[in-house]
Design a protein around this motif. Sequence first.
Motif, mmCIF file in Angstrom:
data_model
loop_
_atom_site.group_PDB
_atom_site.id
_atom_site.type_symbol
_atom_site.label_atom_id
_atom_site.label_comp_id
_atom_site.label_asym_id
_atom_site.label_seq_id
_atom_site.Cartn_x
_atom_site.Cartn_y
_atom_site.Cartn_z
ATOM 1 N N TYR A 45 0.836 -1.197 0.000
ATOM 2 C CA TYR A 45 0.000 0.000 0.000
ATOM 3 C C TYR A 45 0.875 1.253 0.000
ATOM 4 C CZ TYR A 45 -4.094 -2.880 0.696
ATOM 5 O OH TYR A 45 -5.092 -3.810 0.519
ATOM 6 N N ARG A 46 0.531 2.179 -0.877
ATOM 7 C CA ARG A 46 1.356 3.371 -1.055
ATOM 8 C C ARG A 46 1.220 4.320 0.132
ATOM 9 N NH1 ARG A 46 3.950 4.554 -5.166
ATOM 10 N NH2 ARG A 46 2.689 3.218 -6.525
ATOM 11 N N LEU A 170 -5.844 0.951 11.537
ATOM 12 C CA LEU A 170 -5.019 1.842 12.349
ATOM 13 C C LEU A 170 -3.541 1.718 11.994
ATOM 14 C CD1 LEU A 170 -6.801 1.483 15.808
ATOM 15 C CD2 LEU A 170 -6.900 3.423 14.228
ATOM 16 N N LEU A 171 -3.092 0.514 11.718
ATOM 17 C CA LEU A 171 -1.684 0.333 11.328
ATOM 18 C C LEU A 171 -1.383 1.046 10.007
ATOM 19 C CD1 LEU A 171 -1.223 -3.449 12.213
ATOM 20 C CD2 LEU A 171 -0.058 -1.533 13.317
ATOM 21 N N LEU A 172 -2.244 0.852 9.029
ATOM 22 C CA LEU A 172 -2.028 1.483 7.724
ATOM 23 C C LEU A 172 -2.145 3.001 7.821
ATOM 24 C CD1 LEU A 172 -3.976 -1.013 5.419
ATOM 25 C CD2 LEU A 172 -1.494 -0.761 5.603
ATOM 26 N N TRP A 173 -3.095 3.468 8.604
ATOM 27 C CA TRP A 173 -3.283 4.909 8.799
ATOM 28 C C TRP A 173 -2.052 5.512 9.465
ATOM 29 C CZ3 TRP A 173 -8.096 7.094 11.909
ATOM 30 C CH2 TRP A 173 -8.275 8.454 11.600
ATOM 31 N N GLY A 176 0.657 6.197 7.096
ATOM 32 C CA GLY A 176 0.434 7.254 6.122
ATOM 33 C C GLY A 176 -0.277 6.808 4.860
ATOM 34 N N VAL A 177 -0.904 5.650 4.895
ATOM 35 C CA VAL A 177 -1.674 5.164 3.752
ATOM 36 C C VAL A 177 -2.980 5.947 3.666
ATOM 37 C CG1 VAL A 177 -2.853 3.154 2.767
ATOM 38 C CG2 VAL A 177 -0.626 2.885 3.888
ATOM 39 N N ARG A 178 -3.403 6.259 2.443
ATOM 40 C CA ARG A 178 -4.635 7.025 2.246
ATOM 41 C C ARG A 178 -5.846 6.277 2.790
ATOM 42 N NH1 ARG A 178 -4.588 8.067 -4.100
ATOM 43 N NH2 ARG A 178 -4.129 5.838 -3.933
ATOM 44 N N LYS A 179 -6.829 7.040 3.243
ATOM 45 C CA LYS A 179 -8.044 6.436 3.786
ATOM 46 C C LYS A 179 -8.754 5.582 2.735
ATOM 47 C CE LYS A 179 -8.856 10.099 7.144
ATOM 48 N NZ LYS A 179 -9.683 11.284 7.473
ATOM 49 N N ASP A 181 -7.509 3.877 0.400
ATOM 50 C CA ASP A 181 -6.793 2.613 0.237
ATOM 51 C C ASP A 181 -6.997 1.702 1.445
ATOM 52 O OD1 ASP A 181 -5.961 3.766 -2.100
ATOM 53 O OD2 ASP A 181 -3.964 4.278 -1.362
ATOM 54 N N ILE A 182 -7.130 2.309 2.621
ATOM 55 C CA ILE A 182 -7.435 1.525 3.818
ATOM 56 C C ILE A 182 -8.824 0.907 3.690
ATOM 57 C CG2 ILE A 182 -7.785 1.634 6.320
ATOM 58 C CD1 ILE A 182 -5.774 3.993 6.346
ATOM 59 N N VAL A 183 -9.761 1.681 3.155
ATOM 60 C CA VAL A 183 -11.117 1.165 2.945
ATOM 61 C C VAL A 183 -11.096 0.045 1.912
ATOM 62 C CG1 VAL A 183 -13.426 1.745 2.092
ATOM 63 C CG2 VAL A 183 -12.247 3.295 3.670
ATOM 64 N N TYR A 184 -10.259 0.199 0.894
ATOM 65 C CA TYR A 184 -10.108 -0.875 -0.094
ATOM 66 C C TYR A 184 -9.674 -2.167 0.580
ATOM 67 C CZ TYR A 184 -7.650 -3.720 -3.543
ATOM 68 O OH TYR A 184 -7.196 -4.764 -4.293
ATOM 69 N N ASP A 185 -8.688 -2.071 1.456
ATOM 70 C CA ASP A 185 -8.214 -3.263 2.162
ATOM 71 C C ASP A 185 -9.335 -3.848 3.017
ATOM 72 O OD1 ASP A 185 -5.819 -4.950 3.164
ATOM 73 O OD2 ASP A 185 -6.740 -4.208 5.011
ATOM 74 N N TYR A 186 -10.058 -3.000 3.700
ATOM 75 C CA TYR A 186 -11.179 -3.437 4.545
ATOM 76 C C TYR A 186 -12.239 -4.163 3.728
ATOM 77 C CZ TYR A 186 -15.524 -2.609 7.257
ATOM 78 O OH TYR A 186 -16.731 -2.726 7.904
#
Length: 256
Positions: A45-46, A170-173, A176-179, A181-186
Motif C-alpha cells: 500500500y502506497r 489503524l496500522l495502515l493509517w 500514512g496510507v490514504r483512507k 486505500d485503507i477502505v479498499y483493504d477493509y
Amino acid sequence: MASSEKELAALKEGKGLITCYDTSRDNMPYSLLETTLNTRDLGGYRIDGTDRLTKYGRVIRSDVANYPSEKDIKFLKDNGITTIIDMRNSEEKERKPHGLANLEGFDYHDIPIEEGSGIPESVEAVPDSYYKIAHSENLAKVFKTIASAKTNVMFNCSAGKDRSGVTSALLLWLCGVRKSDIVYDYMRTKLNNEERFKMIHENFPDIDMNIVIPNENNMYRFFELIEESHGTVQALFEAIGIDAELQAKIVAKMCK
C-alpha cells in the motif's frame, strides 16, 4: 497470473505490487494460507505523497487458522511470519483452539479483545463498535507486541473482519496510507468471506446481514469518530499508551 500468485511472487521478491486499488476480476478473493479464507498481507500500500509502499511479509492480517496445513506452516516459517497474535476472546479460543498456538517455531500471543467479538445491535452501531475496539486496553498490547516482535507478525480474530479490520486500518493509517486505500483493504474481506457470510445467514436467518457484511461507510465513519475525539491517528495511539517511540517502531516494521 492470478492475484494470489502475484502477491506471493511480490512477497518472495520484495517488490511492490498494488498501484491501482479497484475490485476488478484481477483482485478476486484469495488467502495466503490454503486453510483460511482471509489471510492477507498489509504490504503493497502506497504511503501517501511518496513513491514508497508498505513492505510485504512484515505484518499479515487473518481469520483464525484452526487447522493449518503443512504447506501453510512451511509458508509462514519460510517467510519468517512466526509471531502470532490471537485477538479472540476466551470463549472463542475454547470453542476452536488456534492451530499454531503450541507449534514449535511459533511465538503465540494470547491477547483477547472482547470489544467487537459480538454482533452490533444495528448497522448504525458498527462504527461505534470499531471505536470501542480502537480503545480496547488489549489493543495497545497488540500494537506493543508488533512493535517489539523480532520476526514478522500475523494477527487474527475469528473472521479477520472487525477486530482485525480495525487493527489493520489503524496500522495502515499510522503508516500514512490514504483512507481510500485503507477502505479498499477493509472491503476485500467482503469478497474473501462470502462463503462465511452465506453460512451465517443460513444458520442465523434472523440476523441482519447488513450489520455483518463490511460496508465502506462503516470505516469512513470510524475515521471521523477518531478524528472528532483525537484529531489525528497519532494522537489516538498516544491516548491508548503507544508513544511516539513505539509508533516509530511500528512504522519501521511495516515500511522500512
